[in-house]
Design a protein around this motif. Structure first.
Motif, PDB file in Angstrom:
ATOM      1  N   LEU A 159       0.850  -1.176   0.000  1.00 47.91           N
ATOM      2  CA  LEU A 159       0.000   0.000   0.000  1.00 47.91           C
ATOM      3  C   LEU A 159       0.892   1.234   0.000  1.00 47.91           C
ATOM      4  CD1 LEU A 159      -2.603  -1.078   2.718  1.00 47.91           C
ATOM      5  CD2 LEU A 159      -2.457  -1.731   0.299  1.00 47.91           C
ATOM      6  N   MET A 160       0.567   2.174  -0.873  1.00 45.98           N
ATOM      7  CA  MET A 160       1.422   3.343  -1.034  1.00 45.98           C
ATOM      8  C   MET A 160       0.838   4.557  -0.327  1.00 45.98           C
ATOM      9  SD  MET A 160       3.783   1.978  -2.734  1.00 45.98           S
ATOM     10  CE  MET A 160       4.742   3.443  -3.059  1.00 45.98           C
ATOM     11  N   CYS A 161       1.735   5.380   0.182  1.00 51.27           N
ATOM     12  CA  CYS A 161       1.351   6.642   0.813  1.00 51.27           C
ATOM     13  C   CYS A 161       2.332   7.711   0.366  1.00 51.27           C
ATOM     14  CB  CYS A 161       1.363   6.519   2.330  1.00 51.27           C
ATOM     15  SG  CYS A 161       0.941   8.062   3.174  1.00 51.27           S
ATOM     16  N   HIS A 162       1.801   8.835  -0.096  1.00 53.67           N
ATOM     17  CA  HIS A 162       2.641   9.912  -0.594  1.00 53.67           C
ATOM     18  C   HIS A 162       2.130  11.230  -0.051  1.00 53.67           C
ATOM     19  CE1 HIS A 162       5.090  12.237  -3.421  1.00 53.67           C
ATOM     20  NE2 HIS A 162       4.012  12.941  -3.677  1.00 53.67           N
ATOM     21  N   GLN A 163       3.051  12.065   0.467  1.00 52.84           N
ATOM     22  CA  GLN A 163       2.642  13.385   0.949  1.00 52.84           C
ATOM     23  C   GLN A 163       3.511  14.457   0.276  1.00 52.84           C
ATOM     24  OE1 GLN A 163       4.583  15.304   3.559  1.00 52.84           O
ATOM     25  NE2 GLN A 163       5.894  13.702   4.443  1.00 52.84           N
ATOM     26  N   THR A 164       2.860  15.581  -0.012  1.00 52.51           N
ATOM     27  CA  THR A 164       3.531  16.660  -0.741  1.00 52.51           C
ATOM     28  C   THR A 164       4.009  17.780   0.175  1.00 52.51           C
ATOM     29  OG1 THR A 164       1.409  17.755  -1.126  1.00 52.51           O
ATOM     30  CG2 THR A 164       2.178  16.210  -2.817  1.00 52.51           C
ATOM     31  N   HIS A 204       6.427  16.746   5.407  1.00 54.77           N
ATOM     32  CA  HIS A 204       6.289  16.495   6.839  1.00 54.77           C
ATOM     33  C   HIS A 204       7.303  15.451   7.278  1.00 54.77           C
ATOM     34  CE1 HIS A 204       1.824  17.924   7.215  1.00 54.77           C
ATOM     35  NE2 HIS A 204       2.661  18.895   6.909  1.00 54.77           N
ATOM     36  N   SER A 205       7.834  15.637   8.496  1.00 51.39           N
ATOM     37  CA  SER A 205       8.831  14.694   8.998  1.00 51.39           C
ATOM     38  C   SER A 205       8.210  13.350   9.358  1.00 51.39           C
ATOM     39  CB  SER A 205       9.526  15.269  10.234  1.00 51.39           C
ATOM     40  OG  SER A 205      10.305  16.389   9.904  1.00 51.39           O
ATOM     41  N   TYR A 206       7.095  13.393  10.086  1.00 48.89           N
ATOM     42  CA  TYR A 206       6.499  12.173  10.608  1.00 48.89           C
ATOM     43  C   TYR A 206       5.455  11.611   9.651  1.00 48.89           C
ATOM     44  CZ  TYR A 206       8.432  12.631  15.337  1.00 48.89           C
ATOM     45  OH  TYR A 206       9.269  12.683  16.423  1.00 48.89           O
ATOM     46  N   MET A 207       5.448  10.287   9.547  1.00 47.50           N
ATOM     47  CA  MET A 207       4.389   9.603   8.832  1.00 47.50           C
ATOM     48  C   MET A 207       3.979   8.376   9.620  1.00 47.50           C
ATOM     49  SD  MET A 207       5.453  10.060   4.824  1.00 47.50           S
ATOM     50  CE  MET A 207       3.797   9.681   4.209  1.00 47.50           C
ATOM     51  N   PHE A 208       2.693   7.991   9.439  1.00 48.40           N
ATOM     52  CA  PHE A 208       2.086   6.938  10.258  1.00 48.40           C
ATOM     53  C   PHE A 208       1.224   6.022   9.388  1.00 48.40           C
ATOM     54  CE2 PHE A 208       2.908   9.240  14.226  1.00 48.40           C
ATOM     55  CZ  PHE A 208       3.000  10.544  13.781  1.00 48.40           C
ATOM     56  N   TRP A 209       1.120   4.785   9.801  1.00 49.90           N
ATOM     57  CA  TRP A 209       0.157   3.861   9.231  1.00 49.90           C
ATOM     58  C   TRP A 209      -0.750   3.340  10.345  1.00 49.90           C
ATOM     59  CZ3 TRP A 209      -1.554   2.973   4.578  1.00 49.90           C
ATOM     60  CH2 TRP A 209      -0.723   3.204   3.475  1.00 49.90           C
ATOM     61  N   TYR A 210      -2.069   3.425  10.078  1.00 54.82           N
ATOM     62  CA  TYR A 210      -3.073   2.902  10.999  1.00 54.82           C
ATOM     63  C   TYR A 210      -3.952   1.910  10.260  1.00 54.82           C
ATOM     64  CZ  TYR A 210      -2.210   7.062  13.931  1.00 54.82           C
ATOM     65  OH  TYR A 210      -1.650   8.040  14.699  1.00 54.82           O
ATOM     66  N   ARG A 211      -4.549   1.012  11.003  1.00 51.84           N
ATOM     67  CA  ARG A 211      -5.618   0.199  10.475  1.00 51.84           C
ATOM     68  C   ARG A 211      -6.884   0.478  11.278  1.00 51.84           C
ATOM     69  NH1 ARG A 211      -4.851  -6.143  10.952  1.00 51.84           N
ATOM     70  NH2 ARG A 211      -7.125  -6.022  10.738  1.00 51.84           N
ATOM     71  N   GLU A 238       8.872  11.826   1.359  1.00 53.01           N
ATOM     72  CA  GLU A 238       7.476  11.933   0.913  1.00 53.01           C
ATOM     73  C   GLU A 238       6.737  10.610   0.777  1.00 53.01           C
ATOM     74  OE1 GLU A 238      10.185  12.946  -0.692  1.00 53.01           O
ATOM     75  OE2 GLU A 238      10.089  12.518  -2.856  1.00 53.01           O
ATOM     76  N   ASN A 239       7.447   9.496   0.821  1.00 52.49           N
ATOM     77  CA  ASN A 239       6.797   8.198   0.609  1.00 52.49           C
ATOM     78  C   ASN A 239       6.961   7.286   1.813  1.00 52.49           C
ATOM     79  OD1 ASN A 239       6.055   8.885  -2.056  1.00 52.49           O
ATOM     80  ND2 ASN A 239       8.077   8.281  -2.801  1.00 52.49           N
ATOM     81  N   PHE A 240       5.903   6.540   2.095  1.00 54.85           N
ATOM     82  CA  PHE A 240       5.939   5.632   3.258  1.00 54.85           C
ATOM     83  C   PHE A 240       5.103   4.402   2.908  1.00 54.85           C
ATOM     84  CE2 PHE A 240       6.992   4.284   7.262  1.00 54.85           C
ATOM     85  CZ  PHE A 240       6.015   4.335   8.243  1.00 54.85           C
ATOM     86  N   PRO A 241       5.647   3.470   2.122  1.00 62.32           N
ATOM     87  CA  PRO A 241       4.874   2.295   1.738  1.00 62.32           C
ATOM     88  C   PRO A 241       4.743   1.280   2.870  1.00 62.32           C
ATOM     89  CG  PRO A 241       7.088   2.201   0.813  1.00 62.32           C
ATOM     90  CD  PRO A 241       6.959   3.542   1.468  1.00 62.32           C
ATOM     91  N   LEU A 242       3.614   0.607   2.872  1.00 63.86           N
ATOM     92  CA  LEU A 242       3.326  -0.463   3.847  1.00 63.86           C
ATOM     93  C   LEU A 242       3.160  -1.764   3.082  1.00 63.86           C
ATOM     94  CD1 LEU A 242       2.410  -1.199   6.851  1.00 63.86           C
ATOM     95  CD2 LEU A 242       0.081  -0.941   5.969  1.00 63.86           C
ATOM     96  N   THR A 243       3.940  -2.782   3.456  1.00 68.05           N
ATOM     97  CA  THR A 243       3.885  -4.063   2.771  1.00 68.05           C
ATOM     98  C   THR A 243       3.379  -5.153   3.698  1.00 68.05           C
ATOM     99  OG1 THR A 243       5.687  -3.472   1.265  1.00 68.05           O
ATOM    100  CG2 THR A 243       5.236  -5.817   1.559  1.00 68.05           C
ATOM    101  N   LEU A 244       2.422  -5.905   3.179  1.00 74.96           N
ATOM    102  CA  LEU A 244       1.982  -7.123   3.841  1.00 74.96           C
ATOM    103  C   LEU A 244       2.708  -8.260   3.130  1.00 74.96           C
ATOM    104  CD1 LEU A 244      -0.349  -4.921   4.015  1.00 74.96           C
ATOM    105  CD2 LEU A 244      -1.887  -6.860   4.428  1.00 74.96           C
ATOM    106  N   GLU A 245       3.641  -8.878   3.805  1.00 73.09           N
ATOM    107  CA  GLU A 245       4.525  -9.827   3.121  1.00 73.09           C
ATOM    108  C   GLU A 245       3.781 -11.099   2.704  1.00 73.09           C
ATOM    109  OE1 GLU A 245       9.018  -9.103   4.286  1.00 73.09           O
ATOM    110  OE2 GLU A 245       7.877  -9.968   5.966  1.00 73.09           O
ATOM    111  N   SER A 246       2.854 -11.549   3.502  1.00 73.14           N
ATOM    112  CA  SER A 246       2.046 -12.718   3.194  1.00 73.14           C
ATOM    113  C   SER A 246       0.667 -12.471   3.812  1.00 73.14           C
ATOM    114  CB  SER A 246       2.689 -13.974   3.770  1.00 73.14           C
ATOM    115  OG  SER A 246       1.888 -15.114   3.504  1.00 73.14           O
ATOM    116  N   ALA A 247      -0.227 -11.930   2.999  1.00 71.50           N
ATOM    117  CA  ALA A 247      -1.491 -11.440   3.527  1.00 71.50           C
ATOM    118  C   ALA A 247      -2.329 -12.546   4.175  1.00 71.50           C
ATOM    119  CB  ALA A 247      -2.294 -10.779   2.407  1.00 71.50           C
ATOM    120  N   THR A 248      -2.988 -12.188   5.243  1.00 75.06           N
ATOM    121  CA  THR A 248      -3.909 -13.100   5.930  1.00 75.06           C
ATOM    122  C   THR A 248      -5.293 -12.455   6.013  1.00 75.06           C
ATOM    123  OG1 THR A 248      -3.473 -12.193   8.130  1.00 75.06           O
ATOM    124  CG2 THR A 248      -2.014 -13.956   7.366  1.00 75.06           C
ATOM    125  N   ARG A 249      -6.313 -13.267   6.224  1.00 80.27           N
ATOM    126  CA  ARG A 249      -7.676 -12.731   6.279  1.00 80.27           C
ATOM    127  C   ARG A 249      -7.840 -11.715   7.396  1.00 80.27           C
ATOM    128  NH1 ARG A 249      -9.048 -18.146   4.964  1.00 80.27           N
ATOM    129  NH2 ARG A 249      -9.871 -18.279   2.833  1.00 80.27           N
TER     130      ARG A 249
END
Lengths: 114, 113
Positions: free
Chosen positions: B21-26, B29-36, B72-83
């Motif tokens: 999943l890709m995240c890009h900010q213009t 900003h120093s900090y970036m976060f991923w939430y579910r 500017e980029n902070f990708p999130l990878t699910l290496e082996s996705a689960t349900r």
């Protein structure tokens, strides 16, 4: 560590009625407090925040919240709601020392009916 | 002013596949976060980053990998996705350690079959 409890998962109200969404928090350190709003299929937007100073905080769209340190609460209020206020509302805290992490409550779905 | 964008907005995948999943900010900003975001749990922090090449675990990091080679980029990878990773994922950014407000992207709805 902090925790946030939003006391109502769903709040249905009629248009032009007042509303209060309740939020309690727990923390061993001083905190910053936030309310975010999420409209359907959108990300979260900041509604208001308490950092310091006056315990009554005014935000966008006519919302306000009051910080009560003794009761560890940060309830959100609006005197007269509109249909367009229908959304999910999240209370969040971050500790003042690190400030990096936001801890969210489970959310309150506000539904305004005509 | 694009702000913070996420792609894809919707993704369906199968158990065991790798997903990014890709995240890009213009804003730089120093900090970036991923939430579910899951019903009954609100938003939970997966990983965050204070700057390029600096990342740290959040509340629920297991099964996820992040990187931040550019501010500017902070990708999130699910290496082996689960349900159990079926969720809505939000990326957020914050100016720096002195500020408090996080700005959120529109979210990615991920379904793992």
């Amino acid at each position: 560590a902090q925790s946030v409890t939003q006391l109502d998962s769903q709040v249905p109200v009629f248009e032009e009625a007042p509303v209060e969404l309740r939020c309690n928090y727990s923390s061993s350190v001083s905190v910053y407090l936030f309310w975010y709003v999420q409209y359907p299929n959108q990300g979260l937007q900041l509604l208001l925040k308490y950092l310091s100073g006056s315990t009554l905080v005014k935000g966008i769209n006519g919302f306000e919240a009051e910080f009560n340190k003794s009761q560890t609460s940060f309830h959100l209020r609006k005197p007269s709601v509109h249909i367009s206020d229908t959304a999910e509302y999240f209370c969040a805290v971050s500790d003042r020392t690190s400030g990096s992490r936001l801890t969210f409550g489970e959310g309150t779905q506000l539904t305004v009916n005509p | 002013d694009a702000g913070i964008t996420q792609s894809p907005r919707y993704k369906i995948t199968e158990t065991g596949r790798q997903v990014t999943l890709m995240c890009h900010q213009t804003w730089s900003h120093s900090y970036m976060f991923w939430y579910r975001q899951d019903l009954g749990h609100g938003l939970r922090l997966i990983y965050y980053s204070a700057a390029a090449d600096i990342t740290d675990k959040g509340e629920v990091p297991d099964g996820y990998v992040v990187s931040r080679s550019k501010t500017e980029n902070f990708p999130l990878t699910l290496e082996s996705a689960t349900r159990s990773q079926t969720s809505v994922y939000f990326c957020a950014s914050r100016i720096d350690y002195r500020t408090d407000t996080q700005y959120f992207g529109p979210g990615t709805r991920l379904t793992v079959l």
